[in-house]
Design an enzyme around this catalytic site. Structure first.
Site, short mmCIF file in Angstrom:
data_model
loop_
_atom_site.label_atom_id
_atom_site.label_comp_id
_atom_site.label_asym_id
_atom_site.label_seq_id
_atom_site.Cartn_x
_atom_site.Cartn_y
_atom_site.Cartn_z
N TYR A 97 36.69 45.97 -25.69
CA TYR A 97 36.69 46.96 -24.77
C TYR A 97 36.81 46.25 -23.16
O TYR A 97 35.71 45.88 -22.58
CB TYR A 97 35.28 47.60 -24.85
CG TYR A 97 35.33 48.63 -26.06
CD1 TYR A 97 36.48 48.87 -26.67
CD2 TYR A 97 33.95 48.98 -26.49
CE1 TYR A 97 36.06 49.79 -28.00
CE2 TYR A 97 33.97 50.29 -27.48
CZ TYR A 97 35.19 50.16 -28.26
OH TYR A 97 34.84 50.91 -29.41
N HIS A 105 36.16 45.92 -36.95
CA HIS A 105 36.63 47.11 -35.93
C HIS A 105 37.56 47.99 -36.70
O HIS A 105 37.68 49.19 -36.67
CB HIS A 105 36.95 46.59 -34.83
CG HIS A 105 37.22 47.38 -33.40
ND1 HIS A 105 36.98 47.16 -32.29
CD2 HIS A 105 37.06 49.01 -33.65
CE1 HIS A 105 37.05 48.28 -31.52
NE2 HIS A 105 36.95 49.02 -32.20
N SER A 142 34.78 58.94 -29.98
CA SER A 142 35.39 59.99 -29.38
C SER A 142 34.97 61.27 -30.08
O SER A 142 35.81 62.27 -30.23
CB SER A 142 37.01 59.72 -29.52
OG SER A 142 37.34 58.57 -28.80
N PRO A 143 33.88 61.71 -30.00
CA PRO A 143 33.50 63.01 -30.65
C PRO A 143 33.73 64.34 -29.80
O PRO A 143 33.79 65.19 -30.35
CB PRO A 143 31.92 62.81 -30.65
CG PRO A 143 31.42 61.67 -29.50
CD PRO A 143 32.52 60.85 -29.62
N LEU A 144 33.98 63.91 -28.54
CA LEU A 144 34.37 65.10 -27.60
C LEU A 144 35.90 65.16 -27.56
O LEU A 144 36.64 66.04 -26.62
CB LEU A 144 33.78 64.86 -26.43
CG LEU A 144 32.25 64.88 -26.33
CD1 LEU A 144 31.71 64.49 -24.99
CD2 LEU A 144 31.65 66.18 -26.91
N GLY A 145 36.50 64.19 -28.16
CA GLY A 145 38.19 64.23 -27.99
C GLY A 145 38.57 63.18 -27.26
O GLY A 145 40.13 63.14 -27.33
N GLY A 146 38.06 62.30 -26.98
CA GLY A 146 38.60 61.46 -25.99
C GLY A 146 38.23 61.39 -24.62
O GLY A 146 38.15 62.46 -23.94
#
Length: 285
Positions: A53, A127, A207-211
């Protein structure tokens, strides 16, 4: 803050995904530190990171260094489980590559230990599978790190059901987490979620909200989430995380954030109770 478990560690039911603070479009360090501190003040005890990251090739581990600084400068920092990962690389041209060789994973773990300033990493996850390296060899390296005490818990990321079962066998029943992409826009990890529920292994949706680029559009893209949100007077993003939490007690979402207000809205999802009818509507998306 409601809690869930990863292995034998109790963590906040929603963690903080720190990647947006270090890649393209990242904020200044002051805002990132404020975001992490706001999360800690609100009860977050799980932060997700990785050595990859970062934005530029020369700054490998940027996010780990940032997290270490934030935790060291806050009274609650010592109570946080930091989950980091190795095996994914960013050459600096915007691409992502893999190196799942045991040699690389062991060197990456040592470097992460130094950047985080700890004697053992709380949760270390392979990863992403490297097609050039047998999966058993990569997970075997993680097992050796676990046996050597370099890491306290072991997990995998971006894995399919067969790889989850294989990793569990290689780790001798010590697999504690699977971190896969999962969101209203990406539902193909449902089999992995169900398997984790069956095995009692934590499932960490990334990315649970879509990114980063699509999170703000969740309500406009998926009408049922907008309708349920309006009924409760909350954001569609909060509804999305509450929906995930309702799927299984092993689910621990890690929404990415780089602003205090967004992580605080996400954390409020732990108090949002959806009806069975609402959950069924969202499942049907």
């Amino acid at each position: 803050m409601h809690t869930r478990r990863i292995g034998d560690v109790e963590v906040s039911a929603i963690g903080l995904g720190a990647m947006p603070m270090s890649i393209e479009g990242r904020p200044d360090e002051a805002r990132s530190l404020a975001t992490i501190h706001a999360a800690l003040d609100a009860g977050v005890t799980l932060i997700d990171t990785a050595d990859s990251y970062h934005r530029d090739a020369h700054e490998v581990g940027h996010n780990e260094i940032l997290i270490a600084k934030a935790l060291a400068s806050h009274d609650l920092g010592k109570d946080v489980l930091v989950a980091t990962k190795g095996g994914h690389l960013r050459p600096g041209d915007g691409s992502w590559t893999q190196d799942g060789s045991p040699k690389h994973l062991k060197a990456a773990c040592e470097a992460s230990l130094r950047r985080l300033g700890v004697e053992a990493i709380g949760l270390y996850q392979f990863h992403r599978p490297d097609l050039r390296v047998p999966y058993a060899d990569s997970v075997g390296a993680v097992r050796e790190l676990l046996d050597e005490g370099k890491i306290r818990m072991a997990g995998i990321s971006n894995a399919d059901p067969d790889q989850i079962r294989q990793a569990g066998d290689i780790l001798g029943g010590r697999l504690v987490s699977v971190q896969n992409q999962f969101s209203p826009a990406f539902r193909s990890s449902e089999p992995e979620l169900r398997l984790c529920d069956e095995l009692g292994v934590a499932f960490l949706p990334w990315s649970p909200l879509g990114g980063i680029s699509r999170a703000a559009e969740l309500g406009s893209a998926y009408a049922p989430f907008a309708r349920v949100a309006e009924a409760h007077g909350v954001s569609p993003q909060r509804v999305c995380l509450a929906w995930m939490l309702a799927k299984s007690p092993v689910v621990v979402p890690i929404p990415g954030s780089s602003r205090p207000q967004t992580i605080l809205d996400s954390l409020a999802a732990t108090d949002l109770v959806l009806t069975p009818e609402e959950i069924a509507q969202l499942d049907a998306v």
